[in-house]
Design a protein around this motif. Structure first.
Motif, PDB file in Angstrom:
ATOM      1  N   LYS A  12      23.170  32.037  49.793  1.00  0.00           N
ATOM      2  CA  LYS A  12      24.089  31.026  50.302  1.00  0.00           C
ATOM      3  C   LYS A  12      25.391  31.672  50.788  1.00  0.00           C
ATOM      4  CE  LYS A  12      21.393  27.593  49.033  1.00  0.00           C
ATOM      5  NZ  LYS A  12      20.765  26.668  49.978  1.00  0.00           N
ATOM      6  N   PRO A  13      26.060  31.059  51.776  1.00  0.00           N
ATOM      7  CA  PRO A  13      27.352  31.584  52.246  1.00  0.00           C
ATOM      8  C   PRO A  13      28.375  31.632  51.111  1.00  0.00           C
ATOM      9  CG  PRO A  13      26.498  29.915  53.759  1.00  0.00           C
ATOM     10  CD  PRO A  13      25.627  29.879  52.546  1.00  0.00           C
ATOM     11  N   GLY A  14      29.005  32.778  50.946  1.00  0.00           N
ATOM     12  CA  GLY A  14      30.024  32.935  49.911  1.00  0.00           C
ATOM     13  C   GLY A  14      29.474  33.224  48.530  1.00  0.00           C
ATOM     14  N   ALA A  15      28.134  33.248  48.393  1.00  0.00           N
ATOM     15  CA  ALA A  15      27.540  33.443  47.070  1.00  0.00           C
ATOM     16  C   ALA A  15      27.883  34.809  46.489  1.00  0.00           C
ATOM     17  CB  ALA A  15      26.025  33.264  47.144  1.00  0.00           C
ATOM     18  N   LYS A  16      27.860  35.830  47.327  1.00  0.00           N
ATOM     19  CA  LYS A  16      28.149  37.181  46.846  1.00  0.00           C
ATOM     20  C   LYS A  16      29.546  37.246  46.234  1.00  0.00           C
ATOM     21  CE  LYS A  16      28.581  41.981  48.376  1.00  0.00           C
ATOM     22  NZ  LYS A  16      28.515  42.910  49.551  1.00  0.00           N
ATOM     23  N   GLU A  17      30.502  36.642  46.922  1.00  0.00           N
ATOM     24  CA  GLU A  17      31.900  36.703  46.461  1.00  0.00           C
ATOM     25  C   GLU A  17      32.114  35.867  45.193  1.00  0.00           C
ATOM     26  OE1 GLU A  17      31.677  38.099  50.509  1.00  0.00           O
ATOM     27  OE2 GLU A  17      30.970  36.237  49.596  1.00  0.00           O
ATOM     28  N   ILE A  18      31.500  34.674  45.132  1.00  0.00           N
ATOM     29  CA  ILE A  18      31.710  33.854  43.929  1.00  0.00           C
ATOM     30  C   ILE A  18      31.011  34.498  42.732  1.00  0.00           C
ATOM     31  CG2 ILE A  18      29.716  32.313  44.214  1.00  0.00           C
ATOM     32  CD1 ILE A  18      33.243  31.339  42.988  1.00  0.00           C
TER      33      ILE A  18
ATOM     34  N   ARG B 275      31.563  37.609  37.673  1.00  0.00           N
ATOM     35  CA  ARG B 275      31.436  38.849  36.896  1.00  0.00           C
ATOM     36  C   ARG B 275      32.791  39.378  36.438  1.00  0.00           C
ATOM     37  NH1 ARG B 275      27.035  39.668  40.545  1.00  0.00           N
ATOM     38  NH2 ARG B 275      28.406  40.643  42.081  1.00  0.00           N
ATOM     39  N   SER B 276      33.795  39.241  37.272  1.00  0.00           N
ATOM     40  CA  SER B 276      35.136  39.706  36.886  1.00  0.00           C
ATOM     41  C   SER B 276      35.668  38.921  35.698  1.00  0.00           C
ATOM     42  CB  SER B 276      36.097  39.585  38.072  1.00  0.00           C
ATOM     43  OG  SER B 276      35.717  40.449  39.127  1.00  0.00           O
TER      44      SER B 276
ATOM     45  N   VAL C 109      42.719  42.732  31.612  1.00  0.00           N
ATOM     46  CA  VAL C 109      42.667  41.326  32.039  1.00  0.00           C
ATOM     47  C   VAL C 109      43.325  41.172  33.399  1.00  0.00           C
ATOM     48  CG1 VAL C 109      43.387  38.969  31.497  1.00  0.00           C
ATOM     49  CG2 VAL C 109      42.657  40.503  29.651  1.00  0.00           C
ATOM     50  N   ASP C 110      44.483  41.811  33.566  1.00  0.00           N
ATOM     51  CA  ASP C 110      45.219  41.714  34.833  1.00  0.00           C
ATOM     52  C   ASP C 110      44.395  42.262  35.992  1.00  0.00           C
ATOM     53  OD1 ASP C 110      47.542  41.207  36.442  1.00  0.00           O
ATOM     54  OD2 ASP C 110      47.951  43.360  36.411  1.00  0.00           O
ATOM     55  N   ALA C 111      43.735  43.409  35.789  1.00  0.00           N
ATOM     56  CA  ALA C 111      42.939  44.014  36.859  1.00  0.00           C
ATOM     57  C   ALA C 111      41.765  43.118  37.237  1.00  0.00           C
ATOM     58  CB  ALA C 111      42.441  45.392  36.413  1.00  0.00           C
ATOM     59  N   LYS C 112      41.141  42.496  36.259  1.00  0.00           N
ATOM     60  CA  LYS C 112      39.963  41.651  36.534  1.00  0.00           C
ATOM     61  C   LYS C 112      40.370  40.346  37.209  1.00  0.00           C
ATOM     62  CE  LYS C 112      37.365  43.764  32.751  1.00  0.00           C
ATOM     63  NZ  LYS C 112      38.386  44.822  32.494  1.00  0.00           N
ATOM     64  N   VAL C 113      41.492  39.795  36.800  1.00  0.00           N
ATOM     65  CA  VAL C 113      41.978  38.558  37.435  1.00  0.00           C
ATOM     66  C   VAL C 113      42.336  38.828  38.898  1.00  0.00           C
ATOM     67  CG1 VAL C 113      43.861  36.876  37.466  1.00  0.00           C
ATOM     68  CG2 VAL C 113      42.741  37.460  35.304  1.00  0.00           C
TER      69      VAL C 113
ATOM     70  N   LYS D 184      41.069  41.127  40.840  1.00  0.00           N
ATOM     71  CA  LYS D 184      39.819  41.337  41.572  1.00  0.00           C
ATOM     72  C   LYS D 184      39.137  40.002  41.870  1.00  0.00           C
ATOM     73  CE  LYS D 184      35.437  43.866  41.380  1.00  0.00           C
ATOM     74  NZ  LYS D 184      34.600  44.811  40.585  1.00  0.00           N
ATOM     75  N   ALA D 185      39.136  39.111  40.880  1.00  0.00           N
ATOM     76  CA  ALA D 185      38.533  37.791  41.079  1.00  0.00           C
ATOM     77  C   ALA D 185      39.297  36.995  42.132  1.00  0.00           C
ATOM     78  CB  ALA D 185      38.513  37.033  39.752  1.00  0.00           C
ATOM     79  N   LYS D 186      40.615  37.079  42.084  1.00  0.00           N
ATOM     80  CA  LYS D 186      41.451  36.355  43.053  1.00  0.00           C
ATOM     81  C   LYS D 186      41.190  36.851  44.468  1.00  0.00           C
ATOM     82  CE  LYS D 186      45.837  37.243  42.872  1.00  0.00           C
ATOM     83  NZ  LYS D 186      47.244  37.274  42.399  1.00  0.00           N
ATOM     84  N   ASP D 187      41.050  38.158  44.625  1.00  0.00           N
ATOM     85  CA  ASP D 187      40.780  38.736  45.947  1.00  0.00           C
ATOM     86  C   ASP D 187      39.402  38.298  46.462  1.00  0.00           C
ATOM     87  OD1 ASP D 187      41.457  40.611  48.127  1.00  0.00           O
ATOM     88  OD2 ASP D 187      39.770  41.766  47.340  1.00  0.00           O
ATOM     89  N   SER D 188      38.413  38.281  45.602  1.00  0.00           N
ATOM     90  CA  SER D 188      37.071  37.858  46.012  1.00  0.00           C
ATOM     91  C   SER D 188      37.057  36.390  46.421  1.00  0.00           C
ATOM     92  CB  SER D 188      36.073  38.080  44.872  1.00  0.00           C
ATOM     93  OG  SER D 188      35.970  39.455  44.552  1.00  0.00           O
ATOM     94  N   LEU D 189      37.786  35.563  45.678  1.00  0.00           N
ATOM     95  CA  LEU D 189      37.817  34.136  46.001  1.00  0.00           C
ATOM     96  C   LEU D 189      38.530  33.887  47.323  1.00  0.00           C
ATOM     97  CD1 LEU D 189      37.069  31.313  44.985  1.00  0.00           C
ATOM     98  CD2 LEU D 189      39.344  31.186  43.927  1.00  0.00           C
ATOM     99  N   ARG D 190      39.583  34.630  47.570  1.00  0.00           N
ATOM    100  CA  ARG D 190      40.334  34.451  48.812  1.00  0.00           C
ATOM    101  C   ARG D 190      39.451  34.744  50.026  1.00  0.00           C
ATOM    102  NH1 ARG D 190      44.060  38.040  48.007  1.00  0.00           N
ATOM    103  NH2 ARG D 190      45.467  36.650  46.855  1.00  0.00           N
TER     104      ARG D 190
END
Length: 482
Positions: free
Chosen positions: A141-147, A152-153, A171-175, A177-183
């Motif tokens: 699905k579109p965006g599935a890889k990023e979500i 995982r983060s 925790v800061d590094a993982k958050v 990374k997750a924020k960048d993937s979601l954006r």
């Protein structure tokens, strides 16, 4: 037996096998549960010669209560292997203890241990919600890889929570990374939601973004160690909603021979209420939340949900609780399952196992029989409170109404080797208050099982056609518990 073999010769992987051609070890069941005398088949180990190891029977006369909790009427002899390596021999003997508890899962017969053994790389995932997220059919699905990267983060924060005081740098590094993937994926995700799930998906997406950009950074800055885990759990709940909103249609066509059976075309949430006889106050009450996974086991989950909506299990006693599994579903009377009022015959379902990466489940045979003993089911027996159908020993398609919850995941999945995967049909997980199972005893009662959500996803529901009741109590009323 599989686990003991894998522990004894881990480097042999799939080449380590058991062969019926030479009996070198035996697991004997003297007087079986429910007075059904059974003797487990001979099992053997082979392919040890490449490591110059001998494989001989080592019989321990009678298991003590420290080895495994069994009915007083059980006289269980266990076998283990002796090898030239004392450490591996000890591992094998310990594994035989776990194996011995497997014998009474079947309905009603005793299971033969699997023939092939492998050790999978990495630690097994034991969190039920993580297993359910991973099993969603959204990879293309579109965006599935990023979500998935966001998922995982956030899940990886578990490692930082294990550090005393919480490792906030991690925790800061993982958050971040997750924020960048979601954006990167938010627009694609919003466009890919199923029409009937679009609003819930967008709302969850907004809450997830807020949590990553505002809530979590504030917690990290304040070094509030008590807020990390609750916030992680909340954001992962939003991730689950986003991911499930990407499922636009049921992912495969059920084979024609099973197309008239009750089938759950998605996921359903059920509330399970138990009545325990221990007269104790349980901190989280006696309700458990159960998720049925119809994406990966539609016939098995559909059969169970159809019985739930008939109130088949309401008032039924727990019939096995030994620290290994909690099992019930055998109604009063001579029948060992559900008698369908439309046919006046036992209704059974095919063994149904979805392999990770496949488009459709394997029906009617174990993965070993299908030649795929090395492959992983999409929904495995990793989590405490995994729910699966019981069946007869030599009849793959004999599951009816008897089911069990697995308790001893630590003995079954060391290093991700599993004795049950691919041999029994998993169809869901307990996701709330599953620890209550540790207090359940034979004679306790399922007070009720009610559908919280997903009733509209059940197709071919026989409860809508026929009145009657399967055996949980004496009611003759047809009713939906949604």
């Amino acid at each position: 037996v599989q686990l003991a073999m894998a522990a004894r010769t881990p480097s042999l992987s799939a080449r380590a096998s058991c062969s019926s051609s030479s009996s070198v070890c035996r697991l004997r069941l003297g007087s079986a549960h429910n007075s059904q005398a059974q003797e487990a088949r001979h099992v053997v180990c082979g392919a040890a010669s490449s490591r110059s190891q001998r494989c001989e029977p080592h019989v321990v006369t009678k298991m003590s209560s420290d080895d495994v909790v069994e009915d007083d009427k059980m006289d269980l002899l266990r076998s283990a292997w002796t090898t030239t390596d004392p450490k591996q021999n000890a591992m094998a003997k310990a594994s035989a203890v776990a194996m011995s508890a497997l014998i009474a899962i079947t309905s009603p017969a005793v299971v033969t241990p699997p023939a092939m053994a492998t050790l999978q790389p990495g630690d097994p995932i034991k969190n039920a919600n993580t297993l359910l997220r991973n099993a969603l059919p959204i990879d293309k699905k579109p965006g599935a890889k990023e979500i998935r990267e966001v998922q995982r983060s956030l899940e990886a924060i578990d490692q930082d929570l294990k550090v005393p005081g919480v490792r906030f740098s991690g925790v800061d590094a993982k958050v971040k990374k997750a924020k960048d993937s979601l954006r990167k994926s938010k627009d694609a995700l919003s466009k890919g939601f199923a029409p009937d799930k679009a609003q819930q998906g967008k709302d969850a997406l907004d809450e997830l973004q807020k949590g990553l950009e505002s809530d979590f950074p504030a917690i990290i800055e304040a070094k509030d160690k008590y807020a990390v885990q609750p916030t992680q759990t909340k954001l992962l709940t939003y991730v689950s909603v986003v991911e499930e909103s990407l499922v636009t249609e049921f992912p495969f066509q059920i084979p024609a021979e099973y197309s008239k059976m009750p089938a759950l075309k998605g996921r359903a949430v059920l509330d399970v209420t138990l009545k325990l006889n221990d007269n104790k106050l349980h901190e989280n009450g006696t309700h458990m939340m159960l998720v049925l996974d119809g994406y990966n086991a539609p016939i098995t989950a559909g059969n169970f949900m159809d019985l739930v909506m008939r109130r088949f299990y309401d008032g039924m006693e727990i019939q096995r609780a030994d620290g290994f599994v909690v099992q019930t579903g055998d109604p009063d009377g001579p029948a060992e399952g559900f008698i369908d009022p439309s046919t006046e015959a036992l209704r059974t379902v095919p063994l149904e196992i979805m392999v990770k990466g496949d488009k459709t489940p394997v029906y009617g045979e174990t993965l070993e029989e299908n030649g795929r003993y090395n492959e992983d089911p999409a929904i495995p027996f990793n989590a405490y409170g995994t729910i699966a159908m019981a069946r007869a020993e030599f009849e793959d398609n004999s599951g009816s109404s008897q089911f069990f919850w697995l308790l001893k995941e630590s003995e079954l999945t060391p290093s991700n080797a599993n004795l049950l995967d691919g041999r029994y049909a998993v169809f869901g997980y307990l996701v709330e208050n599953q620890d209550l199972l540790s207090s359940v005893q034979v004679g306790d009662t399922i007070e009720s099982i009610k559908v919280v959500s997903g009733a509209d996803l059940l197709e071919n529901a026989s409860y809508k056609v026929f009145s009657g009741f399967g055996g949980g109590n004496n009611s003759d009323e047809s009713s939906s518990s949604s």
